[in-house]
Scaffold this active site. Structure first.
Site, PDB file in Angstrom:
ATOM      1  N   MET A 147       0.774   9.029  11.729  1.00 14.35           N
ATOM      2  CA  MET A 147       0.019   9.959  10.880  1.00 14.35           C
ATOM      3  C   MET A 147       0.953  10.871  10.103  1.00 14.35           C
ATOM      4  O   MET A 147       1.912  11.413  10.644  1.00 14.35           O
ATOM      5  CB  MET A 147      -0.928  10.763  11.793  1.00 14.35           C
ATOM      6  CG  MET A 147      -1.729  11.820  11.076  1.00 14.35           C
ATOM      7  SD  MET A 147      -2.875  11.072   9.872  1.00 14.35           S
ATOM      8  CE  MET A 147      -2.987  12.410   8.686  1.00 14.35           C
ATOM      9  N   GLU A 158       4.591   6.556   6.229  1.00 16.38           N
ATOM     10  CA  GLU A 158       4.180   7.947   6.486  1.00 16.38           C
ATOM     11  C   GLU A 158       5.018   8.909   5.651  1.00 16.38           C
ATOM     12  O   GLU A 158       4.503   9.903   5.136  1.00 16.38           O
ATOM     13  CB  GLU A 158       4.272   8.295   7.972  1.00 16.38           C
ATOM     14  CG  GLU A 158       3.513   7.339   8.904  1.00 16.38           C
ATOM     15  CD  GLU A 158       2.066   7.060   8.523  1.00 16.38           C
ATOM     16  OE1 GLU A 158       1.461   7.866   7.790  1.00 16.38           O
ATOM     17  OE2 GLU A 158       1.541   6.000   8.946  1.00 16.38           O
ATOM     18  N   HIS A 196       3.732   9.057   2.093  1.00 15.25           N
ATOM     19  CA  HIS A 196       2.504   9.846   1.941  1.00 15.25           C
ATOM     20  C   HIS A 196       2.806  11.287   1.508  1.00 15.25           C
ATOM     21  O   HIS A 196       1.922  11.961   0.992  1.00 15.25           O
ATOM     22  CB  HIS A 196       1.730   9.904   3.259  1.00 15.25           C
ATOM     23  CG  HIS A 196       0.719   8.806   3.455  1.00 15.25           C
ATOM     24  ND1 HIS A 196      -0.174   8.428   2.478  1.00 15.25           N
ATOM     25  CD2 HIS A 196       0.429   8.030   4.544  1.00 15.25           C
ATOM     26  CE1 HIS A 196      -0.957   7.460   2.955  1.00 15.25           C
ATOM     27  NE2 HIS A 196      -0.616   7.187   4.207  1.00 15.25           N
TER      28      HIS A 196
HETATM   29  N1  BES Z   1      -3.240   8.147   7.543  1.00  9.84           N
HETATM   30  C1  BES Z   1      -3.013   6.993   8.350  1.00  9.84           C
HETATM   31  C2  BES Z   1      -3.307   7.204   9.798  1.00  9.84           C
HETATM   32  C3  BES Z   1      -4.752   7.353  10.151  1.00  9.84           C
HETATM   33  C4  BES Z   1      -5.605   6.310   9.952  1.00  9.84           C
HETATM   34  C5  BES Z   1      -5.253   8.464  10.697  1.00  9.84           C
HETATM   35  C6  BES Z   1      -6.940   6.433  10.307  1.00  9.84           C
HETATM   36  C7  BES Z   1      -6.573   8.595  11.027  1.00  9.84           C
HETATM   37  C8  BES Z   1      -7.427   7.573  10.830  1.00  9.84           C
HETATM   38  C9  BES Z   1      -1.574   6.507   8.242  1.00  9.84           C
HETATM   39  O1  BES Z   1      -0.936   6.858   7.078  1.00  9.84           O
HETATM   40  C10 BES Z   1      -1.629   5.007   8.268  1.00  9.84           C
HETATM   41  O2  BES Z   1      -2.114   4.447   7.351  1.00  9.84           O
HETATM   42  N2  BES Z   1      -1.140   4.416   9.336  1.00  9.84           N
HETATM   43  C11 BES Z   1      -1.203   3.002   9.551  1.00  9.84           C
HETATM   44  C12 BES Z   1       0.142   2.349   9.448  1.00  9.84           C
HETATM   45  C13 BES Z   1       0.546   2.041   8.053  1.00  9.84           C
HETATM   46  C14 BES Z   1       1.931   1.471   7.988  1.00  9.84           C
HETATM   47  C15 BES Z   1      -0.410   1.102   7.348  1.00  9.84           C
HETATM   48  C16 BES Z   1      -1.737   2.824  10.944  1.00  9.84           C
HETATM   49  O3  BES Z   1      -1.766   3.809  11.690  1.00  9.84           O
HETATM   50  O4  BES Z   1      -2.135   1.726  11.280  1.00  9.84           O
HETATM   51 ZN    ZN Z   2      -1.346   5.655   5.447  1.00  7.40          ZN
END
Ligand code: BES
Ligand code: ZN
Length: 882
Positions: free
Chosen positions: A270, A305, A308
């Site tokens: 996150m 991350e 972002h």
């Molecule tokens: N913002 C998300 C994490 C998140 C997702 C928090 C859903 C709450 C609810 C983070 O940036 C993200 O996308 N993480 C991915 C990994 C990424 C490399 C695609 C994940 O956690 O799977």
């Molecule tokens: Zn993300």
């Protein structure tokens, strides 16, 4: 939460918040079961909101202890509080402050949303709607505030205290065992980016000088004793920061960048401002405990991350319908980073494999939805392959259409215009429309229309005129809520290949200098002139659009592409297409001439002998057959997973037998020398060597067992050890059980490694596997509360073991339904994710379809389901195209 009354949130109903919050001061006194949070909010009416509106703050399982407005304690009659909301019917119509004191229990927070504990440490997860579990708030991304956070804790229990932004003050509280830290984040942000951490943590750090010369302290916090396993992540962070400066001109904007690894986390990681929180699986790595794939994932997720910080934090989302604005764009950015750091064509193939396995599957399921959904019941269920992976493909298509220079200019304009704001997909597209002068309204359909377009391509050669014409038609199947579809704007990167492999310089009308033709009508064609001989067309080079392609090429013509196409992606695709045709026919029981299989295996052998060692990573992909789930998807209806498994095994045996010597040569020539390094070239050699092992074992079980046993005993790294164990698990008998026991013993104290051990066993394609999985749930290392454990064992069974999850007797479905219901009471998000493994139930043959429906109905019929599980169950059962 009663699911039947869960309301639907609609994009068209968006209206600005009636109030804004400019500043938030939080005072958090950490306590295992009774953490006290005092939030002081500087509120004011939003000029764009309604003038007479009540103030309604969101809450979720919070317990109000005290409330004051401008310092005056509010009497009971002036507000209404429940665990879900706090309402002040007559708030001031001028700026005012609200002081809210709440009490929360982080220890019993098994949902892992809001403030919770992981291995005794305190941490938070607020996206999408977790901040309301800490205090009452306008918990929506278009309410952006400047946060100051004071954290207080027992020094003994939490020597490390971290917050967003920069540290401004820290010290002891005299006469107590307590201490505090104050963090200030000057950048206004939505509540979902809030984070704090308190605990006992080890640290690795390094200093980074930004492109304008500012010093930033980068630090990663992990379980004490595991610091050396964070070195690779720290290095990946530094490379990501440099890359974003070079590729996009984006510089970091705080004095510190902290990452904390925790063992209990619903997602991968996150992007909280200045304080990323990671699932430790995506931070910790050593050659002894992590595979090449783990290293690659760590690099990609650290980058994601970090990226972002601009695509998500500096420019955030107006509302959750715009999720792809940050996620799709950031996935595109992390894919570009990985492509630059590793091998671009190899990475592209990996991206497409994931896209097809996850997003095409979703698009063909009852859970299909547009990249920007029009409505949702539970936003957690929309962090999907469609929003992420297809969202990234849209950005890539945009770049393909307008070219890299205009793409960069558009990105710069987008950041410049939208910095500090909560933006929409329209804001994003407007920037590119402006720099190019193009009308992107047709292209924007990609965000609104669900379903995977199918493009049919037919080629006609006119020998006399020396012209070659390609006729294209496109069609998008109906999806839930969208019975009819409009044509999409599809960039087709293409070229022609001569049958003998010689260069073919033909020019096509309406094909731009980059070799891209825009198909934006239901049907259209391109004509090439000056074509000396009948060519083989190579279309959708580099997978230029997320579509399915029907091509009227013979296997023989496809095998020309495998050897001669200048586009590596299409070389790989050609082999996959031929393999898929054979696998589908074998699975369906359609007779397949031996000669057809022999032609394929000898083409593969020729490829292996001539080309494979030039790019082992590519070769490993080219000699690996489509997976069982891919074959099921291609068949699309009346699927028999047993037949698919047999067909795939049959083909692997044939390839192994036909290429026995070459594969053994690879085993020898690619043998590991020297110390392990996770770089892409070394990983590629291991990948080809291990893919060879798999085919050899398929050809000759005895040989496979000997080779795998030897590799298992002597492996110097986790990649090779796990690959050999994986081959051993497919060969029933003593050797397998012994190797599994040895592995267990060796990694008894390594939860992340035991996860791999759980996964391998859950994937065994045999009748006894369900019983094995149930037994493993009693293993001391398993915990139903830990998402990584549950996903490794139960999730892998449902997602990786097509044959056993989809057992004809329905026991796989019943097992999963039981677990979903059990997990739902603890962690609804995790339960809902597990339940999505049912999403292709309608594709199964009749018996299995009936059993799956029964299991789904049993879930859907339960009272007190979470909104997360209720929503997935209901949508999975909805009549398709209704
Ligand atoms: N913002 C998300 C994490 C998140 C997702 C928090 C859903 C709450 C609810 C983070 O940036 C993200 O996308 N993480 C991915 C990994 C990424 C490399 C695609 C994940 O956690 O799977
Ligand atoms: Zn993300």
């Amino acid at each position: 939460m009663r699911t039947d009354i869960a309301q639907i949130v609609r994009l068209e109903d968006y209206r600005p918040s009636d109030f804004l919050i400019d500043r938030v001061e939080l005072d958090v006194r950490l306590h295992p079961t009774a953490t006290r949070v005092t939030a002081t909010l500087a509120l004011r009416p939003n000029p764009e909101g309604r003038a007479d509106a009540p103030l309604v703050l969101d809450g979720d399982e919070v317990n109000l202890k005290a409330l004051a407005l401008d310092g005056r304690s509010l009497p009971g009659g002036e507000f209404e509080a429940s665990p879900q909301s706090l309402t002040i019917a007559q708030p001031p119509r001028r700026p005012f402050t609200l002081t809210i004191e709440t009490e929360i229990d982080p220890t019993s927070n098994t949902k892992l949303m809001g403030l919770y504990r992981s291995s005794g440490n305190y941490c938070t997860q607020c996206e999408a709607e977790g901040f309301r579990r800490i205090t009452y708030f306008l918990d929506r991304p278009d309410v952006m505030a400047v946060y100051t956070t004071r954290i207080e804790a027992e020094r003994e229990e939490a020597p490390v205290l971290l917050g967003n932004g920069n540290l401004v003050e820290a010290g002891a509280i005299e006469g107590t065992g307590r201490h505090y830290a104050v963090w200030h984040d000057p950048h206004p942000k939505p509540s979902y980016l809030f984070a704090l951490v308190g605990g006992r943590l080890g640290r690795v750090a390094k200093s980074f000088t930004t492109m304008s010369g500012r010093e930033v302290e980068l630090a990663i916090y992990v379980e004490p004793g595991k610091e050396d396993r964070a070195d690779y992540a720290l290095d990946a962070l530094e490379r990501s920061m440099r890359w974003d400066e070079q590729a996009f001109g984006r510089e970091y904007d705080l004095d510190v960048f902290n990452i904390v690894a925790v063992s209990d986390f619903n997602m991968g990681a996150m992007e909280n401002k200045g304080l990323n929180i990671f699932n430790d699986k995506y931070v910790l790595a050593s050659p002894e405990t992590a595979t090449d794939a783990d290293y690659a994932n760590i690099e990609a997720i650290i980058a994601h991350e970090y990226f972002h910080n601009w695509s998500g934090n500096r420019v955030t989302c107006r509302d959750w319908f715009q999720l792809c604005l940050k996620e799709g764009l950031t996935v595109f950015r992390d894919q570009e980073f990985s492509s630059d750091e590793r091998s671009r064509p190899v990475h592209r193939i990996a991206e497409v494999k994931t896209l097809r396995a996850r997003q095409f599957l979703e698009d063909a399921s009852p859970l299909a939805h547009p990249v920007r959904p029009a409505q949702y019941r539970e936003i957690n269920n929309f962090y999907t392959a469609t929003v992420y992976e297809k969202g990234a493909e849209i950005v890539r298509m945009l770049k393909t259409l307008i070219g890299p220079e205009d793409f960069r200019r558009g990105m710069d304009l987008y950041y410049e215009r939208c910095d500090g704001t909560a933006a929409t997909v329209e804001d994003f597209l407007d920037a590119f429309a402006e720099v190019t002068g193009r009308d992107l309204s047709h292209f924007a359909r990609w965000y609104a229309q669900a379903g995977t377009p199918r493009v049919t391509v037919k080629g006609t050669y006119d020998e006399a005129a020396r012209t070659y014409r390609l006729d294209f038609t496109q069609e998008t199947p109906a999806t839930p809520g969208q019975p009819t579809k409009e044509p999409m704007a599809i960039p087709v990167a293409l070229g022609l290949v001569a049958r003998d492999g010689s260069a073919l310089d033909a020019s096509g009308d309406r094909v731009n200098a980059q070799g891209v033709f825009l198909l934006d009508k239901a049907s259209d064609s391109v004509t090439f002139t000056g074509v000396a001989s009948r060519p083989v067309p190579s279309v959708f080079r580099g997978f230029s659009a997320p579509v399915k392609v029907s091509l009227d090429l013979t296997n023989e013509e496809l095998l020309v592409l495998l050897r001669h196409d200048s586009d590596a992606f299409n070389r790989w695709q050609a082999a996959q297409t031929v393999a898929m045709r054979l696998l589908v026919d074998l699975s369906k029981g359609t007779s397949v001439p031996d000669a057809a299989i022999a032609d394929f295996t000898s083409a593969l052998r020729a490829f292996m002998e001539a080309d494979a060692l030039q790019d082992p990573a590519f070769a490993a992909l080219a000699i690996t057959l489509p997976g069982e789930a891919d074959i099921a998807q291609e068949i699309g209806a009346d699927v028999d997973p047993d037949a698919i498994h047999r067909a795939r095994r049959h083909m692997r045996r044939h390839i192994g037998q036909a290429c026995l010597e070459t594969l053994q040569d690879f085993r020898r020539s690619l043998a590991e020398t020297g110390a392990y390094s996770p770089d892409a070239a070394s990983a590629g050699r291991r990948a080809l060597r291990n893919a060879s092992l798999d085919l050899l074992a398929a050809a000759d079980a005895e040989l496979g067992e000997a080779l795998a046993g030897e590799q298992f005993a002597s492996a110097g790294n986790m990649t090779d050890r796990l690959a050999s164990l994986s081959v051993l698990t497919t060969l029933p008998g003593d050797a397998r059980e012994k190797a599994l026991a040895q592995f267990e013993e060796r990694y008894r104290h390594e939860p992340l490694v035991l996860d791999k051990w759980f996964t391998l066993q859950a994937a065994i394609p045999e009748d006894g596997t369900l019983e094995r999985v149930k037994r493993l749930m009693q293993h001391p290392a398993f915990s139903i509360n830990n998402p990584n454990r549950v996903r490794s064992l139960v999730g892998s069974f449902a997602m990786l073991n097509q044959m056993q999850f989809n057992r004809a007797d329905g026991s796989g479905y019943e097992f999963l339904a039981d677990i979903v219901l059990r997990v739902d009471a603890l962690n609804p998000q995790l339960a809902a994710r597990l339940l999505t493994s049912f999403s292709s139930w309608r594709m199964m043959e009749k018996t299995r379809r009936g059993k799956a429906e029964q299991a789904l109905r049993r879930i859907a019929g339960k009272p007190n389901l979470s909104r997360d599980v209720g929503d997935i169950a209901a949508r999975s059962l909805e009549e398709q195209n209704a």
